[in-house]
Design an enzyme around this catalytic site. Sequence first.
Site, PDB file in Angstrom:
ATOM      1  N   SER A 185      11.446 -15.606  -4.248  1.00 35.36           N
ATOM      2  CA  SER A 185      11.044 -14.213  -4.270  1.00 35.36           C
ATOM      3  C   SER A 185       9.548 -14.092  -3.956  1.00 35.36           C
ATOM      4  CB  SER A 185      11.391 -13.620  -5.646  1.00 35.36           C
ATOM      5  OG  SER A 185      11.238 -12.240  -5.657  1.00 35.36           O
ATOM      6  N   ARG A 216      11.048  -1.857 -15.752  1.00 38.08           N
ATOM      7  CA  ARG A 216      11.901  -3.028 -15.873  1.00 38.08           C
ATOM      8  C   ARG A 216      13.361  -2.682 -15.587  1.00 38.08           C
ATOM      9  NH1 ARG A 216      12.324  -8.150 -14.816  1.00 38.08           N
ATOM     10  NH2 ARG A 216      13.554  -9.333 -16.313  1.00 38.08           N
ATOM     11  N   ASP A 274      22.192 -10.832  -2.187  1.00 34.52           N
ATOM     12  CA  ASP A 274      20.831 -10.403  -2.538  1.00 34.52           C
ATOM     13  C   ASP A 274      20.436  -9.274  -1.585  1.00 34.52           C
ATOM     14  OD1 ASP A 274      18.158 -10.064  -3.041  1.00 34.52           O
ATOM     15  OD2 ASP A 274      17.629 -12.180  -2.845  1.00 34.52           O
ATOM     16  N   HIS A 303      19.867 -10.968  -6.218  1.00 34.33           N
ATOM     17  CA  HIS A 303      18.564 -11.647  -6.157  1.00 34.33           C
ATOM     18  C   HIS A 303      18.396 -12.653  -7.302  1.00 34.33           C
ATOM     19  CE1 HIS A 303      14.480 -12.196  -4.913  1.00 34.33           C
ATOM     20  NE2 HIS A 303      13.965 -11.707  -6.008  1.00 34.33           N
ATOM     21  N   ASP A 304      18.975 -12.345  -8.454  1.00 36.44           N
ATOM     22  CA  ASP A 304      18.883 -13.239  -9.610  1.00 36.44           C
ATOM     23  C   ASP A 304      19.426 -14.635  -9.341  1.00 36.44           C
ATOM     24  OD1 ASP A 304      17.498 -11.947 -11.528  1.00 36.44           O
ATOM     25  OD2 ASP A 304      19.226 -11.401 -12.782  1.00 36.44           O
TER      26      ASP A 304
END
Lengths: 194, 377
Positions: free
Chosen positions: B151, B221, B317, B350-351
């Site tokens: 990332s 968040r 992602d 993305h995680d």
Amino acid sequence: MSDRKGMELIADLVPPGSRVLDLGCGNGELLAYLREHRQCSGYVIEIDDANVLACTERGVDVIQLNLEEGLAIFEDQSFDVVLQLDTLQHLRHTERMLRETARVGRVGIVSFPNFAHWPNRVQVAAGRMPVTRVLPYQWYDTPNIRVGTFADFEVLARKNGLHVRESFGIQGGRAVRRFPNLLASVAVFKFDRG
Amino acid sequence: MGSVGHVQPQSIHFAEPLPLKSGSTLRDYTLVYETYGTLNAARDNAVLVCHALNASHHVAGTYDGQPKSEGWWDNLVGPGKPLDTNRFFVIGVNNPGSCFGSTGPMQIDPATDQPYGAHFPVVTVEDWVDAQARLLDRLGIRQLAAVLGGSLGGMQALSWSLRYPDRLRHCIAVATAPNLSAQNIAFNEVARRAIITDPEFHGGHYYAYGTVPKRGLRVARMIGHITYLSDDSMEAKFGRTMKGAVLGYSTQDIEFEIESYLRYQGDKFSEYFDANTYLLITRALDYFDPAREHGGSLTAAFAGARCKFQLVSFTTDWRFSPARSREIVKALLDNRLSVSYAEIDAPHGHDAFLLDDSRYHGVLRQRFANIADEVRA
């Protein structure tokens, strides 16, 4: 190319020191061979996870892409040789892929199972789809979505303005230059745009 | 496969000012870092791990007396793990502007004797890379075996290959992009607005007021977290599962599990993360664009790169999509650089870059094994 001798016959078509793109390369064996024996460099394109890992193990540069999406990532004539071995018969857009091969590489080399090899003709004449060492699948479970012959490719190449510079068949690890359409289970063509 | 065990952060103070891309300077700063494994005699087996938005120098291992304090990439880094600390000397460093010990907005500005707050200079990926290079100078490491990041960390790894082409052998950039898309900047801007419009923010000088803009941080968040997951993985994890047995017909209470989860993540984050740091780091993401100084050509940007590259992306992602990684691959191919690219069909969005998908870790394990052989680590 699982057949080592067949692989070497094809490798002999690649000029030493070439920058090579190998499409649908499997485990990267051919590029590793070309790198070691013919001082070539380049990349392999693979879609399969296990093959990507196998290429990484060999230390061969591998780019995970779906060939069906084309070669837009590569510039025109950016490779000396583009290899397309044993993949053409799996592709949906065969003709487009062939044109892309000729666009990206100054020279293209393809190989594919020759459906006109005589044992296939015999089996078809007997009324059944052939099952052989090179075409080991039943008609209902084959991953080959198309079949073609040595003679068919000559026609397709001409139709796309490609000049065949060298061609032969492979049978039992040997090059077949007389009647390859009848006597060889694998067809090999080296071509360019003239 | 084990853990690196108990680790201890270290810190180095730098008296020489760090010139920043903005034209400003960071005078007098401290970097906090951790190392795992042993630097070999040739000093060539070091791997720098760059952190993303909310992580730190604490990449692997645990802190003594804190059993749940595993580093953020502990599944990748350790003895026998893909980045094997039996062979490599691994360095994690907290970037300036962050809030985990290196000089950041919470700390005292020597010019004013007050916390920097909103006066902390805007830092960029390039500034971080320069700071990291100075840390390596101090550690006596001339050339890294590899720089690894995911990332925003991947952006740092890419930047390394451009700014210090001879100081790394391999660049390993995971789930990253050559710049942020408009959609990506938009998400960052929503997060920043949530923080800046929180009444407790006080223009970034909330330390002086004894407040924390927690509401803003929570919302920031929450939106970030949504973008790190895929639609499918959220569906699989939460679906439409309800919190209670009957519908409450409330517009303000939690009805769905996903709401509860996001609020929990937001609450937890707002307890430990600094709001000014969030603004700074999302800005660093927005500004990263190596092609910009080369007439928009990423190919031209990479013309000076020398190292070998490994890129990895994940099919689900959508924040740092495979298409963005392929742009980087193309720029590297155009420059005839050595590059491998794995596109992992993982469901986690993305995680995924922080999870231990076997195909993903398999490729990295093999890649690092080759690098270790190369430097005879």
